[in-house]
Design a protein around this motif. Structure first.
Motif, PDB file in Angstrom:
ATOM      1  N   CYS A 165       0.821  -1.210   0.000  1.00 43.10           N
ATOM      2  CA  CYS A 165       0.000   0.000   0.000  1.00 43.10           C
ATOM      3  C   CYS A 165       0.854   1.260   0.000  1.00 43.10           C
ATOM      4  N   ARG A 166       2.063   1.182   0.525  1.00 42.41           N
ATOM      5  CA  ARG A 166       3.061   2.257   0.539  1.00 42.41           C
ATOM      6  C   ARG A 166       2.686   3.427   1.453  1.00 42.41           C
ATOM      7  N   PHE A 218       0.117  11.872  -1.600  1.00 42.34           N
ATOM      8  CA  PHE A 218       0.057  11.373  -2.978  1.00 42.34           C
ATOM      9  C   PHE A 218      -0.638  10.008  -3.035  1.00 42.34           C
ATOM     10  N   ILE A 219      -0.207   9.110  -2.133  1.00 40.15           N
ATOM     11  CA  ILE A 219      -0.800   7.772  -2.091  1.00 40.15           C
ATOM     12  C   ILE A 219      -2.294   7.868  -1.772  1.00 40.15           C
ATOM     13  N   LEU A 242      -4.386   8.908  -4.656  1.00 43.52           N
ATOM     14  CA  LEU A 242      -4.588   7.795  -5.594  1.00 43.52           C
ATOM     15  C   LEU A 242      -5.631   6.830  -5.049  1.00 43.52           C
ATOM     16  N   MET A 243      -5.562   6.587  -3.735  1.00 45.08           N
ATOM     17  CA  MET A 243      -6.517   5.644  -3.137  1.00 45.08           C
ATOM     18  C   MET A 243      -7.933   6.218  -3.154  1.00 45.08           C
ATOM     19  N   ALA A 269      -9.146   8.031  -5.352  1.00 43.10           N
ATOM     20  CA  ALA A 269      -9.671   7.872  -6.703  1.00 43.10           C
ATOM     21  C   ALA A 269     -10.027   6.427  -6.995  1.00 43.10           C
ATOM     22  N   SER A 270      -9.247   5.500  -6.435  1.00 40.03           N
ATOM     23  CA  SER A 270      -9.502   4.105  -6.797  1.00 40.03           C
ATOM     24  C   SER A 270     -10.489   3.429  -5.842  1.00 40.03           C
ATOM     25  N   TYR A 289      -7.547  13.098  -9.157  1.00 44.05           N
ATOM     26  CA  TYR A 289      -7.486  11.989 -10.098  1.00 44.05           C
ATOM     27  C   TYR A 289      -8.861  11.392 -10.356  1.00 44.05           C
ATOM     28  N   LYS A 290      -8.933  10.724 -11.477  1.00 43.62           N
ATOM     29  CA  LYS A 290     -10.216  10.168 -11.917  1.00 43.62           C
ATOM     30  C   LYS A 290     -10.395   8.752 -11.399  1.00 43.62           C
ATOM     31  N   HIS A 291     -11.645   8.418 -11.160  1.00 45.05           N
ATOM     32  CA  HIS A 291     -11.961   7.047 -10.759  1.00 45.05           C
ATOM     33  C   HIS A 291     -12.058   6.179 -12.006  1.00 45.05           C
ATOM     34  N   ILE A 349      -8.488  -1.559  -1.888  1.00 48.87           N
ATOM     35  CA  ILE A 349      -7.242  -0.853  -2.182  1.00 48.87           C
ATOM     36  C   ILE A 349      -6.142  -1.841  -2.569  1.00 48.87           C
ATOM     37  N   MET A 350      -6.509  -3.070  -2.816  1.00 44.96           N
ATOM     38  CA  MET A 350      -5.576  -4.119  -3.275  1.00 44.96           C
ATOM     39  C   MET A 350      -4.402  -4.318  -2.306  1.00 44.96           C
TER      40      MET A 350
END
Lengths: 588, 612
Positions: free
Chosen positions: A45-46, A86-87, A90-91, A93-94, A115-117, A127-128
């Motif tokens: 996940c970082r 930043f992470i 991204l999350m 968005a996802s 960011y776009k979904h 979140i994988m």
């Protein structure tokens, strides 16, 4: 040994530990999502990135995987915060539907994402992080699920996307998921059997390790071996890893303790007539038809809904509730003939509590007749009649599901009309019956019961606390349905009886007990087999039966079974009985 | 069965004398995958048939099927030795002529010889071809002289003599030699190979492994197909130096010829006693197993490669603990790229000093690059480290096709950066490339000319990397998707000012927080184009124009009515009937119908179609 400087704190470098371990030992907070104490570090996940400064060069490393080598670590620097933001963007968005990610993002002052979904993403909460896959593999040794495809198309799947044969429905994947993204039912079509919480009447399920109920004595968790994966396939053991005082011991065995006591008070309570056996009311298959005890838990502040009445099917707050009286009580054809005595009062109370919580809600009470005997109960009932509860005299014939409502079919016997009433929730007052545990313990103690299974007392009016065996007393519903007031009174009485027994230097018994004529007795042992109290025994040396006067209850079973007539009932010898029979049948 | 080094020497000598005594011609025909795809195997068969037909004796002519010669663009190709006549683009119908003219009558066939695109001169002999002239083919030269399927050929050119020499040396001395040679890992990272060997040697563990990463692209395939024994020799030397008894060669399943040749090489090496128990009576045992991968891009990453050999999905793991300490099955593992392994026999044979004399100050030896794109001569080239880009592109590569203007060259595979014209004098070595914002990576070079749009090019590579990302870590999985989305918006004419900053932030984040090198290097195409070609981005965003005329959404085709002669050629060829007009009258393009395929632009005989 080299030194690790972490946020200015100097500790010994230890390559066997990770930076995350060291930071947490020092009380430094580092957010994690894909990390789990019992699993191998994964670093996907970082979010736990920290700044490592070595030879003047800064790099970002994941704290969960990076060994605590010497050097300097900053967990909160500008670089770290920039990376975490930043992470998180991204999350966001996802996994836009994950509340947990939103909360974490807010903590880092990230309120929206540029960011776009990706509309093709398989799951808008995932979140994988892979915790589910890893727990299934590493901990449960099952590997029912894994990663499929790669890159942005990666998703969690069973082999060939088919329902898994190997999934044990243990639910670990669901449990470890940090974003509530997955369900066991995604993997298997097998019936998922939750382990219902007995105390919460199955309204919620419980894990394999849990405390019986709040304020339980002793207040210690127990492991349910029938559902715990460690005992089922020798896997798991996460509880052992996370328990800080190391209190988990899988080798512990159930122990049976034996005590010698002078008296017993049986207070083993009651059960409600099971909903499964009431087919006309849905047979337990309509989720929004519940029994009064379940409703009691829904009302309780410590209950599964924290006191907010939410119906089980969809969690909606019901706007109308029907309360049904006399379900299988006073119904000798289908249930029990007796009146369960307390239902009228408690149903009226529950209806009142519901109305107080939901003043705009409607409460309907279907009754045969209201029997609110007891101090102040009738007055309470009269008050609810005023404008709180609508009372309908009639016993519903059926209860069916009607869309998302529940329909009650009944007749109003006062007006003669038939009624079909749609409500959000139905609360039944099933008959009170002896608890399964009572039936067993009474059988083990060879205590006499009546046709329903209630314990028999020595004398209903004169000796209502004593059982048929000396030294065994009763309290509460084990005897017959009664309310709390009566149960407390009876329990106090039973305690007093025990004290009375213990205060005497010697036990006094009635003289009408069995005796054996040793001249005639041949020691055949028939009496020993028949005696329900283990009061008569054959002396193997003398070859005669002997009576233990302290145990004998004078039932006469031995006298009736003795082939030689050696066993006799004192004061009820054969001749005496016959004389009595002759006298009783004489014509005057 | 060769028992010891004396026997090996004797055997090699025997083959060499046989070769020296041979007075006939040898047709060395390339049978690498590229030439095969163009029909080389058919041509080989035809040549054999033709020789039979003419009853030519083995003393007169001899056919040698070799591995890749490097000049793949001109395939199928052959070299006729001893003169080194170079024939290219051979067709099956040329075969009878080759035999009758060149072999029997010693005449050169004019149509098959190489025509230099730059000087327009015809060149007959291979050494005179500019593509080969500036190369230094330490590894590749032998490809032309051996049949990769025959161990005899390899031994004949001195093969396995390095092994015989190494087995008499102390392992530490071998490592010293490698260190002194200054050989750096050819996988792209450029870590000093000798150090890696030393770390692995110092690990105290009974079981160690060596791995050859042959999962790479063009270069790995050509070495495995053309000279598998050099890799095996290198691996045995490496295993002996670190004390390993088992090695793995990780090859793509999609390279059947490479797998076939490796398998044959291992089998024949075993038969010769070069692999297996007690190699050349040294007491050293070693075996090699081939492990086939499914050919994902990520499988070239060392930890993913190891996972793949272990039977797991090729997904990288954090590499704080190096493979030399805990690699394959948690044992010390020496993983080197195939090109690194192929360099080892040379270093041992010729000595570290000889090797270190080639190359630049910090990058020694030669390096193989695959040179493709808009240059005249493409293929695999082997050059000394430190050669300039200009030499590679304009001398070896023969300059730009059609004399177009050079725009950029991408070095190091999809995740390499794009280097502009101003850096043409850049030296090709690990450190200079890093400085220029690109990587050695997989050593691929793609040359772009003025007709290439840099935004579109960056988008292309990001799409590739996005699809090849394993999806394990958040920044690479999610970040590349976002990056690609923004690049798509820019090329679709929906670009906004803030997109440039967003790209910078994404590039920073992905490069700094990704788990493995794929993610860390993935932003390079964007970062380098943002650095060197920012004006192109700005034109796309502000003026909604694509200067190179590539991004379809940003261009339009207009017919200049003054130039148009009304030949109707464009209208006839237009796939969507967007062009209308009377014969001999100026035509018009309906922009609502036009799909901007550009056919009209290409077919117009008077250049009346303009692209704006």
């Amino acid at each position: 040994m080299g030194k690790l400087i972490i946020d200015g704190l100097k500790v010994d470098a230890d390559p066997n530990k990770t930076v995350l371990d060291v930071a947490r030992d020092l009380g430094i907070e580092i957010p994690t999502l894909c990390h789990h104490k019992s699993l191998h570090p994964f670093g996907s996940c970082r979010i736990c990135v920290v700044e490592k400064i070595w030879k003047g060069e800064s790099t970002l490393q994941t704290a969960c995987t990076y060994p605590a080598w010497e050097g300097e670590i900053r967990t909160n620097s500008e670089m770290v915060l920039r990376a975490r933001k930043f992470i998180l963007k991204l999350m966001l968005a996802s996994a836009p539907e994950s509340e947990e990610i939103c909360k974490l993002a807010e903590k880092y002052q990230v309120f929206e994402t540029p960011y776009k979904h990706n509309p093709k993403k398989w799951n808008n909460k995932c979140i994988m992080c892979g915790l589910c896959v890893r727990v299934c593999d590493e901990i449960m040794n099952i590997s029912a699920i894994g990663f499929a495809k790669r890159g942005s198309e990666r998703y969690i799947a069973t082999p060939l996307d088919e329902y898994s044969e190997t999934c044990s429905t243990c639910g670990a994947c669901e449990f470890v998921c940090p974003t509530n993204a997955i369900n066991v039912s995604d993997w298997t079509d097998r019936e998922i059997k939750p382990h219902p919480s007995i105390f919460e009447r199955g309204l919620i399920s419980r894990p394999a390790v849990s405390v019986h109920f709040p304020q339980a004595v002793p207040n210690i968790p127990f492991i349910d071996k029938d559902v715990c994966m460690h005992f089922l396939n020798d896997s798991c053991g996460i509880c052992e890893d996370v328990c800080v005082p190391e209190a988990i011991d899988f080798k512990q065995k159930d122990k049976i303790e034996e005590f010698d006591v002078g008296a017993l008070v049986i207070a083993t309570g009651f059960d409600l007539y099971p909903l499964m056996e009431i087919p006309e009311y849905g047979g337990g298959k309509i989720p929004d038809v519940i029994d009064a005890l379940q409703f009691e838990r829904l009302l309780a502040a410590s209950g599964p809904t924290a006191g907010v009445v939410k119906r089980p099917s969809d969690g909606k707050i019901p706007e109308s509730v029907a309360f049904i009286h006399c379900v299988r009580s006073r119904d000798p054809e289908h249930g029990v003939a007796y009146c369960s005595k307390i239902c009228c009062t408690y149903l009226v109370k529950e209806a009142m509590l519901y109305k107080q919580a939901m003043p705009n809600g409607s409460a309907y009470s279907f009754y045969i007749d209201i029997r609110t005997g007891g101090k102040g109960y009738e007055e309470f009932y009269q008050r609810t009649k005023e404008d709180w509860v609508t009372f309908i005299r009639g016993k519903p014939a059926r209860i069916v599901q009607n869309g998302d409502k529940v329909q009650v079919w009944s007749a109003d016997t006062l007006s003669g009309e038939s009624i079909k009433l749609d409500v959000d929730l139905v609360v039944l007052a099933p008959a009170i019956i002896p608890s399964a545990g009572s039936v067993k313990i009474l059988k083990d103690l060879r205590l006499a019961t009546d046709e329903y299974g209630w314990i028999k007392e020595q004398h209903l009016k004169l000796r209502p606390l004593e059982s048929m065996i000396a030294g065994i007393f009763m309290a509460g519903m084990v005897q017959y349905p009664k309310d709390i007031t009566d149960s407390v009174a009876q329990a106090s009485g039973a305690a007093a009886k025990v004290l009375e027994l213990f205060s005497q230097p010697e036990l006094k018994r009635t003289p009408t007990i069995a005796s054996v004529d040793t001249e005639i007795c041949v020691g055949c042992g028939y009496c020993e087999e028949t005696c329900p109290y283990e009061a008569i025994k054959v002396d193997e040396r003398k070859k005669v039966a002997e009576v233990n006067a302290a145990l004998c209850e004078g039932c006469g079973a031995c006298a009736a079974s003795c082939p030689s007539g050696a066993a006799q009932h004192k004061n009820f010898f054969k001749d005496q009985i016959f004389a009595m029979v002759v006298e009783a049948t004489k014509d005057y | 069965m060769i028992k010891n080094s004396q026997q090996l020497n004797a055997f090699a000598k025997e083959i060499q004398t046989k070769k020296e005594k041979y007075k006939g011609k040898t047709i060395a025909i390339c049978n690498g995958s590229s030439c095969r795809a163009l029909g080389a195997d058919k041509i080989t068969q035809l040549i054999r048939d033709e020789i039979k037909k003419h009853n030519l004796d083995v003393d007169v002519v001899n056919v040698l099927t070799t591995g890749c010669h490097g000049f793949c663009e001109r395939g199928p190709l052959m070299i006729i030795q001893p003169e080194e006549i170079f024939y290219q683009k051979i067709k099956p119908e040329d075969v009878p002529e080759i035999i009758t003219e060149t072999i029997i009558d010693d005449r050169i066939i004019d149509k098959l010889i190489y025509n230099d695109p730059k000087t327009k001169k015809k060149i007959v002999y291979k050494p005179d071809i500019s593509f080969y002239k500036k190369q230094m083919r330490l590894l590749f030269e032998s490809n032309e002289h051996i049949n990769p399927k025959k161990i005899d050929d390899y031994i004949g050119i001195g093969g396995y003599s390095a092994l015989a020499k190494a087995l008499t040396m102390e392992p530490e001395a071998i490592i010293e030699e490698i260190l002194k040679a200054g050989l750096r890992g050819r996988g792209g990272g450029g870590f000093l190979t000798g150090w890696k060997w030393k770390f692995c040697r110092n690990e105290k563990n009974d079981t160690k492994y060596v791995i050859c990463n042959a999962a790479g692209a063009f270069i790995a395939r050509s070495i495995s197909e053309g000279n598998p024994h050099s890799v095996i020799e290198g691996m045995i030397i490496g295993a002996y130096a670190i004390g390993a008894y088992k090695g793995y060669i990780y090859v793509r399943h999609g390279y059947p010829l490479a797998i076939e040749n490796f398998n044959l090489a291992i089998e024949s090496a075993k038969e010769f006693g070069i692999l297996g128990q007690n190699i050349l009576e040294s007491g050293f045992d070693f075996e090699i197993v081939i492990s086939r991968g499914c050919g994902e891009f990520i499988a070239g990453e060392s930890s993913a490669l190891i996972a793949s050999i272990e039977g797991k999905a090729a997904i990288p793991r954090p590499k704080h603990i190096h493979a030399t300490e805990k690699g394959l099955w948690n044992r010390p593992t020496l993983l080197n790229n195939i090109e690194t392994w192929a360099n080892i026999p040379f270093i041992i044979n010729r000595g570290a000093d000889c090797y270190a004399s080639v190359g630049s100050e910090k990058s020694k030896g030669t390096k193989i690059f695959s040179l493709v794109g808009k240059v005249n001569s493409t293929g695999l080239i082997e050059v000394p480290m430190g050669i300039t880009l200009r030499e590679v592109i304009f001398d070896i590569g023969g300059g730009m096709i059609n004399g177009k203007k050079f725009k950029a060259v991408q070095i190091g595979g999809p995740s390499g950066g794009l280097v502009p014209e101003s850096l043409l004098d850049l030296h090709l070595d690990f450190d200079s490339l890093k400085e220029a914002g690109t990587i050695m990576g997989s050593s691929e070079m793609i040359v772009f000319d003025e007709d290439n749009c840099m935004v579109d090019t960056a988008k292309f590579f990001i799409k590739y990397l996005m699809d090849e990302s394993c999806g394990k870590c958040t920044p690479c999985r999610e970040g590349l998707v976002q990056m690609h989305d923004i690049l798509c918006q820019i090329t679709d004419g929906k670009g906004r000012e803030e997109h440039l900053d967003m790209l910078q932030e994404l590039a920073w984040g992905i490069a700094n927080t990704s788990l493995c090198q794929l993610g860390k290097s993935a932003p390079n195409p964007v970062l380098s184009t943002l650095k060197y070609f920012k004006d192109e981005y700005e034109t796309h965003i502000r003026d909604k124009k694509c200067p190179a005329g590539v991004c379809k959404a940003l261009i339009e085709y207009i017919i200049d009515s003054e130039k148009c002669i009304g030949c109707t050629l464009c209208a006839k060829r237009c796939p969507v009937n967007a062009i209308s007009g009377e014969k001999k009258n100026p035509h018009e393009i309906d922009p609502m119908i036009c799909i901007k395929c550009g056919i009209c632009y290409e077919v117009c005989p008077v250049n009346a179609v303009e692209r704006k």
